[in-house]
Design an enzyme around this catalytic site. Sequence first.
Site, mmCIF file in Angstrom:
data_model
loop_
_atom_site.group_PDB
_atom_site.id
_atom_site.type_symbol
_atom_site.label_atom_id
_atom_site.label_comp_id
_atom_site.label_asym_id
_atom_site.label_seq_id
_atom_site.Cartn_x
_atom_site.Cartn_y
_atom_site.Cartn_z
ATOM 1 N N GLU A 1 5.458 -5.945 7.498
ATOM 2 C CA GLU A 1 4.913 -4.805 8.249
ATOM 3 C C GLU A 1 5.499 -4.599 9.637
ATOM 4 O OE1 GLU A 1 3.070 -6.984 6.559
ATOM 5 O OE2 GLU A 1 1.819 -5.862 5.164
ATOM 6 N N GLY B 1 0.839 -1.189 0.000
ATOM 7 C CA GLY B 1 0.000 0.000 0.000
ATOM 8 C C GLY B 1 0.876 1.242 0.000
ATOM 9 N N GLY C 1 0.033 -4.843 0.816
ATOM 10 C CA GLY C 1 -1.179 -4.565 0.058
ATOM 11 C C GLY C 1 -1.290 -5.376 -1.231
#
Length: 348
Positions: free
Chosen positions: A141, A70, A118
Amino acid sequence: SSVSHLGPEVVFERIRNAGVITLNRPKALNALNLSMIRHIYPQLKKWEKDPETDLVVIKGAGGKAFCAGGDIRAVTDAGKTGDSLAQDFFREEYILNNAIGTFKKPYVALIEGITMGGGVGLSVHGRFRVATEKTLFAMPETAIGLFPDVGGGYFLPRLQGKLGLFLALTGFRLKGRDVQRAGVATHFVESQKVKSEQPGVWERELVHLITHFVESQKVKSEQPGVWERELVHLVFLSVEGIQENLKQDGSAFAQKQAETLAKMSPASLKITFRQLQAGATMSLQDVLVMEYRLSQACMRGKDFYEGVRAVLIDKDQNPRWQPSSLKDVTEQFVDSCFAPLGEHDLKL
Ligand SMILES: *[C@@H]1O[C@H](CO)[C@@H](O)[C@H](O)[C@H]1NC(C)=O
């Protein structure tokens, strides 16, 4: 085939009976931003109802990445200024993840190149994920003070053994055939076939894969991957327990993973551990509701901003996490990250 450019960053085409989505920000490794999400979701819903469309294929432009994740830099910028993008991005991304997970027709993701965060959410919940030898998969992440979202709490605990927890905590990168062996990809084709200059070669390959339900294309079980050999004997009870086991294990592999974990956000590690534990017995929808709560907890905290600063903005790779050690991340804090948001909860 007809081409319509609904936006420069994502291209939609009809190739015979297939709706084809091309993520088209090659310079940004096809990082997913809110305008892409807002283009893809309605098109997917249209194709789901369209009697002329039998399947949907999604791929990335440029050859380097399917989608590197993302556009989280934009999200943390928004979080700093109180812009609603910090809520809208996660909400609409997870709604799209759910639309893919419940899509009524075959959904085929060609995950060649970098497929992270993402990008995993755009592929892993669909029926088919086709890897090539150039696929590079990771959920990285915890290195930026976030947690493996986009339904990571659903698909990761469903991988064999403790592989998903390992991938979630360490951000370990799976490459090529290992991506299929781990169960992240359902199929493997050689990159050459996907990239062939001759039009239609990969489409034919896909149609073949789908119609013959792929048994012929499935990779015969070869040598087990490094993660299979090494993880088998490591016991995972808690994040601290994992660290302890890795340190005591003594193998080079275990030492390396212990060093990796020591660099991650301690709060992210504890949130992620609980996320996967809970997600193992939840529906995809319930997981996404939980993850939306966690995303907003990260927006309220400090580590996500600090991680994005250290990894993506200043690139000093030296985040100063708060708290800086696992023992200072309290159960009470972790509980608070999972608390319902009332009227602000994600609705699917
Ligand atoms: C998304 O990326 C495209 C292409 O780089 C850009 O034109 C657009 O403004 C971006 N949208 C958002 C919401 O960041």
